[in-house]
Structures are given as C-alpha cells and as structure tokens.
Scaffold this motif. Structure first.
Motif, PDB file in Angstrom:
ATOM      1  N   TYR A   1       5.522  51.691  38.245  1.00 35.39           N
ATOM      2  CA  TYR A   1       6.003  53.118  38.313  1.00 35.39           C
ATOM      3  C   TYR A   1       5.944  53.587  39.645  1.00 35.39           C
ATOM      4  O   TYR A   1       5.627  52.754  40.755  1.00 35.39           O
ATOM      5  CB  TYR A   1       4.657  53.865  37.764  1.00 35.39           C
ATOM      6  CG  TYR A   1       4.521  53.728  36.252  1.00 35.39           C
ATOM      7  CD1 TYR A   1       5.078  54.633  35.508  1.00 35.39           C
ATOM      8  CD2 TYR A   1       3.350  53.081  35.816  1.00 35.39           C
ATOM      9  CE1 TYR A   1       4.899  54.432  34.308  1.00 35.39           C
ATOM     10  CE2 TYR A   1       3.203  52.986  34.541  1.00 35.39           C
ATOM     11  CZ  TYR A   1       3.875  53.782  33.416  1.00 35.39           C
ATOM     12  OH  TYR A   1       3.569  53.604  32.270  1.00 35.39           O
ATOM     13  N   ILE A   2       6.988  54.402  39.982  1.00 34.91           N
ATOM     14  CA  ILE A   2       7.073  55.249  41.290  1.00 34.91           C
ATOM     15  C   ILE A   2       6.364  56.200  41.389  1.00 34.91           C
ATOM     16  O   ILE A   2       6.241  57.163  40.613  1.00 34.91           O
ATOM     17  CB  ILE A   2       8.622  55.470  41.517  1.00 34.91           C
ATOM     18  CG1 ILE A   2       9.680  54.283  41.671  1.00 34.91           C
ATOM     19  CG2 ILE A   2       8.798  56.284  42.837  1.00 34.91           C
ATOM     20  CD1 ILE A   2       9.435  53.276  42.511  1.00 34.91           C
TER      21      ILE A   2
ATOM     22  N   TYR B   1      10.061  64.595  37.218  1.00 36.00           N
ATOM     23  CA  TYR B   1       9.236  63.436  36.937  1.00 36.00           C
ATOM     24  C   TYR B   1       9.163  62.976  35.660  1.00 36.00           C
ATOM     25  O   TYR B   1       9.140  64.083  34.792  1.00 36.00           O
ATOM     26  CB  TYR B   1       7.632  63.796  37.532  1.00 36.00           C
ATOM     27  CG  TYR B   1       7.566  63.917  38.871  1.00 36.00           C
ATOM     28  CD1 TYR B   1       7.431  62.665  39.734  1.00 36.00           C
ATOM     29  CD2 TYR B   1       7.570  64.907  39.717  1.00 36.00           C
ATOM     30  CE1 TYR B   1       7.269  62.790  41.198  1.00 36.00           C
ATOM     31  CE2 TYR B   1       7.691  65.075  41.104  1.00 36.00           C
ATOM     32  CZ  TYR B   1       7.433  64.056  41.938  1.00 36.00           C
ATOM     33  OH  TYR B   1       7.522  64.164  43.171  1.00 36.00           O
ATOM     34  N   ASP B   2       8.632  61.897  35.251  1.00 25.24           N
ATOM     35  CA  ASP B   2       8.750  61.438  33.829  1.00 25.24           C
ATOM     36  C   ASP B   2       7.049  61.773  33.412  1.00 25.24           C
ATOM     37  O   ASP B   2       6.991  62.075  32.179  1.00 25.24           O
ATOM     38  CB  ASP B   2       8.582  59.883  33.731  1.00 25.24           C
ATOM     39  CG  ASP B   2      10.002  59.520  34.234  1.00 25.24           C
ATOM     40  OD1 ASP B   2      11.075  59.631  33.168  1.00 25.24           O
ATOM     41  OD2 ASP B   2      10.408  58.994  35.242  1.00 25.24           O
TER      42      ASP B   2
ATOM     43  N   ARG C   1       9.266  57.676  37.147  1.00 29.45           N
ATOM     44  CA  ARG C   1       8.323  58.324  38.319  1.00 29.45           C
ATOM     45  C   ARG C   1       7.204  59.169  38.201  1.00 29.45           C
ATOM     46  O   ARG C   1       7.353  60.175  37.212  1.00 29.45           O
ATOM     47  CB  ARG C   1       9.604  59.292  39.168  1.00 29.45           C
ATOM     48  CG  ARG C   1       9.264  59.750  40.514  1.00 29.45           C
ATOM     49  CD  ARG C   1      10.186  60.263  41.278  1.00 29.45           C
ATOM     50  NE  ARG C   1       9.824  60.434  42.593  1.00 29.45           N
ATOM     51  CZ  ARG C   1      10.947  60.627  43.663  1.00 29.45           C
ATOM     52  NH1 ARG C   1      12.096  60.520  43.469  1.00 29.45           N
ATOM     53  NH2 ARG C   1      10.565  61.197  44.869  1.00 29.45           N
TER      54      ARG C   1
ATOM     55  N   GLN D   1      11.418  68.709  42.082  1.00 29.42           N
ATOM     56  CA  GLN D   1      11.693  67.169  41.810  1.00 29.42           C
ATOM     57  C   GLN D   1      11.209  67.022  40.276  1.00 29.42           C
ATOM     58  O   GLN D   1      10.118  67.269  39.853  1.00 29.42           O
ATOM     59  CB  GLN D   1      10.814  66.354  42.708  1.00 29.42           C
ATOM     60  CG  GLN D   1      10.786  64.944  42.357  1.00 29.42           C
ATOM     61  CD  GLN D   1      12.017  64.156  42.655  1.00 29.42           C
ATOM     62  OE1 GLN D   1      12.810  64.430  43.872  1.00 29.42           O
ATOM     63  NE2 GLN D   1      12.760  63.519  41.780  1.00 29.42           N
TER      64      GLN D   1
ATOM     65  N   ASP E   1      16.516  58.373  43.087  1.00 30.64           N
ATOM     66  CA  ASP E   1      15.479  59.467  42.706  1.00 30.64           C
ATOM     67  C   ASP E   1      14.405  58.665  41.995  1.00 30.64           C
ATOM     68  O   ASP E   1      13.218  58.923  41.971  1.00 30.64           O
ATOM     69  CB  ASP E   1      16.053  60.584  42.156  1.00 30.64           C
ATOM     70  CG  ASP E   1      16.435  61.562  43.223  1.00 30.64           C
ATOM     71  OD1 ASP E   1      16.293  61.301  44.413  1.00 30.64           O
ATOM     72  OD2 ASP E   1      17.313  62.760  42.729  1.00 30.64           O
ATOM     73  N   SER E   2      14.981  58.024  40.853  1.00 29.93           N
ATOM     74  CA  SER E   2      13.974  57.412  39.684  1.00 29.93           C
ATOM     75  C   SER E   2      13.439  56.139  40.265  1.00 29.93           C
ATOM     76  O   SER E   2      12.525  55.586  39.950  1.00 29.93           O
ATOM     77  CB  SER E   2      14.985  57.135  38.573  1.00 29.93           C
ATOM     78  OG  SER E   2      15.275  58.175  38.198  1.00 29.93           O
TER      79      SER E   2
ATOM     80  N   GLN F   1       1.488  51.451  40.739  1.00 30.52           N
ATOM     81  CA  GLN F   1       2.797  50.742  41.327  1.00 30.52           C
ATOM     82  C   GLN F   1       2.838  49.278  40.965  1.00 30.52           C
ATOM     83  O   GLN F   1       3.876  48.691  40.718  1.00 30.52           O
ATOM     84  CB  GLN F   1       2.662  50.786  42.834  1.00 30.52           C
ATOM     85  CG  GLN F   1       2.933  52.227  43.474  1.00 30.52           C
ATOM     86  CD  GLN F   1       2.737  52.362  45.107  1.00 30.52           C
ATOM     87  OE1 GLN F   1       3.407  51.549  45.976  1.00 30.52           O
ATOM     88  NE2 GLN F   1       1.754  53.022  45.501  1.00 30.52           N
TER      89      GLN F   1
ATOM     90  N   TYR G   1      12.976  55.076  43.824  1.00 26.81           N
ATOM     91  CA  TYR G   1      12.180  55.074  45.213  1.00 26.81           C
ATOM     92  C   TYR G   1      11.579  56.422  45.371  1.00 26.81           C
ATOM     93  O   TYR G   1      12.124  57.606  45.250  1.00 26.81           O
ATOM     94  CB  TYR G   1      13.277  55.056  46.235  1.00 26.81           C
ATOM     95  CG  TYR G   1      14.125  53.789  46.267  1.00 26.81           C
ATOM     96  CD1 TYR G   1      13.560  52.352  46.831  1.00 26.81           C
ATOM     97  CD2 TYR G   1      15.363  53.849  45.646  1.00 26.81           C
ATOM     98  CE1 TYR G   1      14.366  51.450  46.675  1.00 26.81           C
ATOM     99  CE2 TYR G   1      16.166  52.783  45.497  1.00 26.81           C
ATOM    100  CZ  TYR G   1      15.654  51.464  46.018  1.00 26.81           C
ATOM    101  OH  TYR G   1      16.290  50.138  45.956  1.00 26.81           O
ATOM    102  N   GLY G   2      10.378  56.109  45.926  1.00 23.61           N
ATOM    103  CA  GLY G   2       9.480  57.451  46.135  1.00 23.61           C
ATOM    104  C   GLY G   2       9.404  57.936  47.413  1.00 23.61           C
ATOM    105  O   GLY G   2      10.264  57.538  48.187  1.00 23.61           O
TER     106      GLY G   2
ATOM    107  N   ASP H   1       4.461  59.331  43.642  1.00 19.43           N
ATOM    108  CA  ASP H   1       4.330  60.718  44.311  1.00 19.43           C
ATOM    109  C   ASP H   1       2.967  61.098  44.214  1.00 19.43           C
ATOM    110  O   ASP H   1       2.638  61.621  43.348  1.00 19.43           O
ATOM    111  CB  ASP H   1       5.476  61.639  44.394  1.00 19.43           C
ATOM    112  CG  ASP H   1       6.759  61.015  44.731  1.00 19.43           C
ATOM    113  OD1 ASP H   1       7.075  59.873  45.310  1.00 19.43           O
ATOM    114  OD2 ASP H   1       7.841  61.418  44.246  1.00 19.43           O
TER     115      ASP H   1
END
Length: 220
Positions: free
Chosen positions: A25-26, A45-46, A2, A43, A176-177, A21, A179-180, A28
């Motif tokens: 990757y997801i 994130y990676d 994400r 939230q 969470d991982s 995408q 879906y954005g 935001d």
C-alpha cells in the motif's frame, strides 16, 4: 492502493505505516483531524484508517465533515474505544467498519480488502483480465497457469490497471496512485514501470493511447 492513515500515536502510526507498506500500500500519514479533513478534500484515497481520539478535530468530527462534503472514501475506524455505543456512533456517522485496539494486523488487512473491494464493485479478491489473474489476498499473479514474479511497484501498477480494465490512466493518475508524499518520482518512472511490466505479461496486454495514457486490454 493509496491509504490515508489518521493516527496521533507515534508508535502505532509508525508500525502500522510500515506494515501497510510491506503489504504494497502507498501510505500518507497525518496526526490530527484537521489535517485529515484538508487532505481528503484535495487528494483521493482508496481507504482511510481513522483513529477517534485525535487532536484539533476528533475522529467523529472528521467523519461528519467528510460525509457532509460527499466524500465517499471507505473509512475503517481503528480505536481503543470499545463500548458498543461508540461503535454504533461511529458506524452511524458514516464509518464503514470498526476495529478495536489492540488489533491483529491480519484482521485489519482483511477488513481493508473487503471495504476496498466493495467500493470498487468487486465480488471477490481475484481480478482477471484476459489470461492474467491477480490474487489481492495473497499478492500473487498468474498468467496462463504459471506464476509471474513482479516487484512491489510492478504489482501495484498491475493492480491499478486490472481494477479498471480498458480504462485509460494518465501518467499523473498513475503517479498519484504509486507514490506517496515525499517520495522521489523520476520523470520517466511510470514509463519505466510499464516497460518492465510489459516484458513480464506481454507487450500487447498494456496499450498506449498517445497523449492520454495507458490501459490494460482484455484482448491480446
């Protein structure tokens, strides 16, 4: 994986979001520094892709704020500021790497992989669990020396599991991982993905702990 994309330029933001995408990757996407800070506080994130010339709070302000808040998410600065002093200031403020616009997407993706790998304590881009190998550079999965064809979501799910073998992942963590923001998530989406992935890599490879979640096992 994400990603939080912090970019106020609509054209750059849209093209980069689409490209990320396509790389599974997801994404935001936020367009000002204040929203970036608020998002990172709630939230995980990676990685963060951060422009410096932002409204509300500039990129340097974002960096200083999140590092003082002990948010250790890897940050890759992507900016048009190409002077050495700007690079030094960004790195000294807590950025992990720095790319100057215009950039080659391939280089951005490579730098992202390095930062994510480093944050996760991985030595290279090849993940191995039992007889399953996942090459995060080329997005390939090999099992018993034969390629395995996965959908994008199946690949993302397998990647999540293989980064932390034997670690139980709850349904919420997986959602969470995978879906954005704004993505419709059906109530049984995770279960369906796990079912389809099990059919391709073996029923016993991904195990369930009733009431807690799932994990990938090193043993068959």
């Amino acid at each position: 994986m994400r990603v939080l994309l912090v970019e106020d330029d609509e054209m750059i933001g849209e093209s980069l979001s689409d490209a990320l995408q396509d790389e599974a990757y997801i994404v935001d996407w936020v367009k000002d520094g204040r929203q970036a800070i608020l998002t990172l506080k709630v939230q995980p994130y990676d990685i963060v892709l951060l422009d410096l010339g932002l409204p509300e709070v500039d990129g340097m302000g974002v960096l200083n704020t999140i590092r003082h808040a002990q948010i250790k998410t890897p940050v890759l600065i992507i900016t048009a500021r190409d002077e050495v002093k700007d690079r030094i200031a960004g790195l000294d403020s807590g950025a992990d790497d720095y790319v100057v616009k215009p950039f080659e997407l391939g280089e951005v993706f490579a730098r992202m992989r390095v930062l994510i790998r480093r944050a996760q304590g991985q030595a290279d881009n090849l993940l191995i669990v039992g007889n399953v190998q996942l090459d995060t550079t080329h997005k390939r999965v090999i099992m018993d020396d034969s390629p395995v064809d996965l959908t994008a979501k199946e690949y993302m799910l397998l990647n999540i599991f293989m980064l932390s073998p034997e670690k139980v992942m709850s349904k919420t963590e997986l959602e969470d991982s995978l879906y954005g923001w704004g993505g419709e998530v059906e109530s049984n989406a995770v279960e369906f993905l796990i079912h389809s992935l099990r059919k391709k890599i073996g029923q016993q490879r991904i195990k369930n702990v009733r009431g807690l979640g799932w994990y990938i096992s090193n043993s068959n």
